[in-house]
Design a protein around this motif. Structure first.
Motif, PDB file in Angstrom:
ATOM      1  N   PHE A  36     -12.125  19.912  -1.821  1.00  0.00           N
ATOM      2  CA  PHE A  36     -10.702  19.785  -2.081  1.00  0.00           C
ATOM      3  C   PHE A  36     -10.331  18.305  -2.052  1.00  0.00           C
ATOM      4  CE2 PHE A  36     -10.120  24.091   0.154  1.00  0.00           C
ATOM      5  CZ  PHE A  36     -10.166  24.770  -1.040  1.00  0.00           C
ATOM      6  N   GLN A  37      -9.507  17.879  -3.004  1.00  0.00           N
ATOM      7  CA  GLN A  37      -8.960  16.533  -2.989  1.00  0.00           C
ATOM      8  C   GLN A  37      -7.455  16.629  -3.226  1.00  0.00           C
ATOM      9  OE1 GLN A  37     -11.553  13.304  -4.761  1.00  0.00           O
ATOM     10  NE2 GLN A  37     -12.425  15.043  -5.839  1.00  0.00           N
ATOM     11  N   MET A  38      -6.676  15.951  -2.375  1.00  0.00           N
ATOM     12  CA  MET A  38      -5.224  16.054  -2.463  1.00  0.00           C
ATOM     13  C   MET A  38      -4.587  14.805  -1.876  1.00  0.00           C
ATOM     14  SD  MET A  38      -5.227  18.753   0.643  1.00  0.00           S
ATOM     15  CE  MET A  38      -6.972  19.022   0.277  1.00  0.00           C
ATOM     16  N   LEU A  39      -3.361  14.508  -2.301  1.00  0.00           N
ATOM     17  CA  LEU A  39      -2.597  13.421  -1.707  1.00  0.00           C
ATOM     18  C   LEU A  39      -1.698  13.993  -0.623  1.00  0.00           C
ATOM     19  CD1 LEU A  39      -1.573  11.141  -4.713  1.00  0.00           C
ATOM     20  CD2 LEU A  39      -3.693  11.212  -3.396  1.00  0.00           C
ATOM     21  N   VAL A  40      -1.711  13.354   0.532  1.00  0.00           N
ATOM     22  CA  VAL A  40      -0.928  13.829   1.677  1.00  0.00           C
ATOM     23  C   VAL A  40      -0.079  12.680   2.201  1.00  0.00           C
ATOM     24  CG1 VAL A  40      -1.038  14.779   4.014  1.00  0.00           C
ATOM     25  CG2 VAL A  40      -2.712  15.496   2.297  1.00  0.00           C
ATOM     26  N   ALA A  41       1.195  12.966   2.479  1.00  0.00           N
ATOM     27  CA  ALA A  41       2.073  11.958   3.063  1.00  0.00           C
ATOM     28  C   ALA A  41       1.477  11.471   4.374  1.00  0.00           C
ATOM     29  CB  ALA A  41       3.463  12.549   3.300  1.00  0.00           C
ATOM     30  N   ARG A  42       1.499  10.153   4.588  1.00  0.00           N
ATOM     31  CA  ARG A  42       0.824   9.589   5.750  1.00  0.00           C
ATOM     32  C   ARG A  42       1.405  10.099   7.068  1.00  0.00           C
ATOM     33  NH1 ARG A  42      -2.815   5.727   5.090  1.00  0.00           N
ATOM     34  NH2 ARG A  42      -2.478   4.913   7.193  1.00  0.00           N
ATOM     35  N   ASP A  43       2.688  10.416   7.102  1.00  0.00           N
ATOM     36  CA  ASP A  43       3.254  10.927   8.350  1.00  0.00           C
ATOM     37  C   ASP A  43       2.953  12.413   8.548  1.00  0.00           C
ATOM     38  OD1 ASP A  43       4.905  11.887   6.398  1.00  0.00           O
ATOM     39  OD2 ASP A  43       6.732  10.964   7.159  1.00  0.00           O
ATOM     40  N   MET A  89       0.837  -1.195   0.000  1.00  0.00           N
ATOM     41  CA  MET A  89       0.000   0.000   0.000  1.00  0.00           C
ATOM     42  C   MET A  89       0.877   1.253   0.000  1.00  0.00           C
ATOM     43  SD  MET A  89      -3.019   1.124   2.677  1.00  0.00           S
ATOM     44  CE  MET A  89      -4.047  -0.252   2.173  1.00  0.00           C
ATOM     45  N   SER A  90       0.436   2.317  -0.650  1.00  0.00           N
ATOM     46  CA  SER A  90       1.190   3.560  -0.751  1.00  0.00           C
ATOM     47  C   SER A  90       1.363   4.215   0.615  1.00  0.00           C
ATOM     48  CB  SER A  90       0.449   4.522  -1.692  1.00  0.00           C
ATOM     49  OG  SER A  90       1.001   5.807  -1.639  1.00  0.00           O
ATOM     50  N   LYS A  91       2.398   5.055   0.719  1.00  0.00           N
ATOM     51  CA  LYS A  91       2.639   5.819   1.941  1.00  0.00           C
ATOM     52  C   LYS A  91       1.910   7.156   1.915  1.00  0.00           C
ATOM     53  CE  LYS A  91       7.206   3.767   2.647  1.00  0.00           C
ATOM     54  NZ  LYS A  91       8.658   4.044   2.786  1.00  0.00           N
ATOM     55  N   TYR A  92       0.924   7.282   1.064  1.00  0.00           N
ATOM     56  CA  TYR A  92       0.133   8.503   0.961  1.00  0.00           C
ATOM     57  C   TYR A  92      -1.341   8.202   1.169  1.00  0.00           C
ATOM     58  CZ  TYR A  92       4.319  10.720  -0.880  1.00  0.00           C
ATOM     59  OH  TYR A  92       5.591  11.206  -1.016  1.00  0.00           O
ATOM     60  N   SER A  93      -2.076   9.229   1.581  1.00  0.00           N
ATOM     61  CA  SER A  93      -3.526   9.128   1.735  1.00  0.00           C
ATOM     62  C   SER A  93      -4.180  10.200   0.871  1.00  0.00           C
ATOM     63  CB  SER A  93      -3.933   9.345   3.202  1.00  0.00           C
ATOM     64  OG  SER A  93      -3.493   8.293   4.019  1.00  0.00           O
ATOM     65  N   LEU A  94      -5.405   9.909   0.427  1.00  0.00           N
ATOM     66  CA  LEU A  94      -6.220  10.901  -0.266  1.00  0.00           C
ATOM     67  C   LEU A  94      -7.015  11.647   0.797  1.00  0.00           C
ATOM     68  CD1 LEU A  94      -7.524  12.172  -2.816  1.00  0.00           C
ATOM     69  CD2 LEU A  94      -9.235  10.341  -2.697  1.00  0.00           C
ATOM     70  N   LEU A  95      -6.800  12.949   0.887  1.00  0.00           N
ATOM     71  CA  LEU A  95      -7.553  13.776   1.823  1.00  0.00           C
ATOM     72  C   LEU A  95      -8.648  14.492   1.052  1.00  0.00           C
ATOM     73  CD1 LEU A  95      -6.087  15.974   4.668  1.00  0.00           C
ATOM     74  CD2 LEU A  95      -8.085  16.707   3.364  1.00  0.00           C
ATOM     75  N   VAL A  96      -9.887  14.312   1.495  1.00  0.00           N
ATOM     76  CA  VAL A  96     -11.052  14.953   0.884  1.00  0.00           C
ATOM     77  C   VAL A  96     -11.630  15.922   1.905  1.00  0.00           C
ATOM     78  CG1 VAL A  96     -13.320  14.635  -0.176  1.00  0.00           C
ATOM     79  CG2 VAL A  96     -11.528  12.898  -0.497  1.00  0.00           C
ATOM     80  N   ASN A  97     -11.726  17.176   1.532  1.00  0.00           N
ATOM     81  CA  ASN A  97     -12.220  18.223   2.426  1.00  0.00           C
ATOM     82  C   ASN A  97     -13.391  18.937   1.749  1.00  0.00           C
ATOM     83  OD1 ASN A  97     -10.695  21.249   3.881  1.00  0.00           O
ATOM     84  ND2 ASN A  97     -12.561  20.191   4.406  1.00  0.00           N
ATOM     85  N   ILE A  98     -14.553  18.863   2.376  1.00  0.00           N
ATOM     86  CA  ILE A  98     -15.756  19.519   1.847  1.00  0.00           C
ATOM     87  C   ILE A  98     -16.133  20.640   2.811  1.00  0.00           C
ATOM     88  CG2 ILE A  98     -18.177  19.229   1.177  1.00  0.00           C
ATOM     89  CD1 ILE A  98     -17.488  16.202   0.840  1.00  0.00           C
ATOM     90  N   LEU A  99     -16.292  21.858   2.302  1.00  0.00           N
ATOM     91  CA  LEU A  99     -16.565  22.990   3.175  1.00  0.00           C
ATOM     92  C   LEU A  99     -17.355  24.060   2.440  1.00  0.00           C
ATOM     93  CD1 LEU A  99     -13.475  25.277   3.278  1.00  0.00           C
ATOM     94  CD2 LEU A  99     -13.312  23.039   2.223  1.00  0.00           C
ATOM     95  N   ARG A 100     -17.755  25.082   3.187  1.00  0.00           N
ATOM     96  CA  ARG A 100     -18.464  26.199   2.587  1.00  0.00           C
ATOM     97  C   ARG A 100     -17.576  26.894   1.572  1.00  0.00           C
ATOM     98  NH1 ARG A 100     -19.293  28.459   7.881  1.00  0.00           N
ATOM     99  NH2 ARG A 100     -18.324  30.322   7.007  1.00  0.00           N
TER     100      ARG A 100
END
Length: 229
Positions: A58-65, A1-12
């Motif tokens: 917003f959708q972005m890849l973020v290093a897991r650490d 598995m990759s050392k990155y996560s997909l971060l999804v942020n939904i906001l006003r």
């Protein structure tokens, strides 16, 4: 598995710039933005103190650490835990194809950790339903009947080939609605089953449904167990 996560942020949508600045300050420079709208029921809107307005995703890849630091900052610095602000989740990434793709999607980030959480330990799920335009209510009524709260709608366009269109009865290259629903893992199966039964391929919505594991979620108090707060 990759050392990155997909971060999804939904906001006003009015918070777009300050959140974008926050991500850049934390080393995340490649962020994909979509405009969407909420689907929360009136009771949920009253409970959370929010309004039915336009949202930004917003959708972005973020290093897991770096995930925990960013998620903590969303709570303590950006106030995402306040009613009506938004929600953020992370989804473990399976892999990234090619070094060029890795550099493009994770520019400026480094990942040193080898720790990966097992999927069966995750408490939440992201359910995504792809339905015909104008059928969000049909999908959400089915989902809420099975215990789901609100959802977020992103407008898209289908690219099915002629065989797929004929077999499933869907339209080629027509507008679609993608409904994002965050749920407890324990509720995922019944919510997905309800959508398929009441808004699936045999209905006007013709919804296709799949889910992704979620390893963290903030900004939606009714989904979080008391001991996790």
């Amino acid at each position: 598995m990759s050392k990155y996560s997909l971060l999804v942020n939904i906001l006003r949508s009015d918070l777009e710039k300050q959140y974008m600045d926050y991500y850049k300050k934390n080393g995340v420079t490649t962020v994909f933005t979509s405009f969407c709208k909420g689907t929360a029921s009136k009771s949920m809107i009253d409970y959370l103190g929010i309004e039915e307005n336009e949202k930004v995703m917003f959708q972005m890849l973020v290093a897991r650490d770096n995930v925990q630091k960013i998620m903590n900052g969303l709570l303590t610095k950006m106030g995402i835990g306040l009613p009506g602000t938004g929600i953020a989740i992370t989804v473990p990434l399976g892999s990234i194809a090619g070094n060029a793709g890795l550099k493009y999607l994770t520019e400026g980030q480094q990942n040193k950790t080898d720790e990966v959480k097992k999927m069966n330990e995750m408490s939440y799920a992201l359910i995504i339903a792809i339905a015909e335009k104008g059928c969000t209510d049909l999908v959400m009524d089915a989902a809420r009947g099975a215990g789901a709260g609100g959802g977020t709608v992103v407008h898209g366009k289908g690219t099915a080939n002629e065989f797929t269109a004929k077999f499933f009865g869907v339209s080629i290259a027509t507008e679609k609605e993608m409904i994002y629903i965050v749920s407890r893992k324990a509720d995922k199966d019944k919510i997905m089953q309800a959508i398929v039964e009441k808004a699936g391929p045999a209905t006007d919505a013709k919804a296709a449904v799949f889910s992704l594991p979620v390893d963290s979620v903030i900004g939606l108090a009714n989904l979080t167990d008391p001991e996790e707060n």
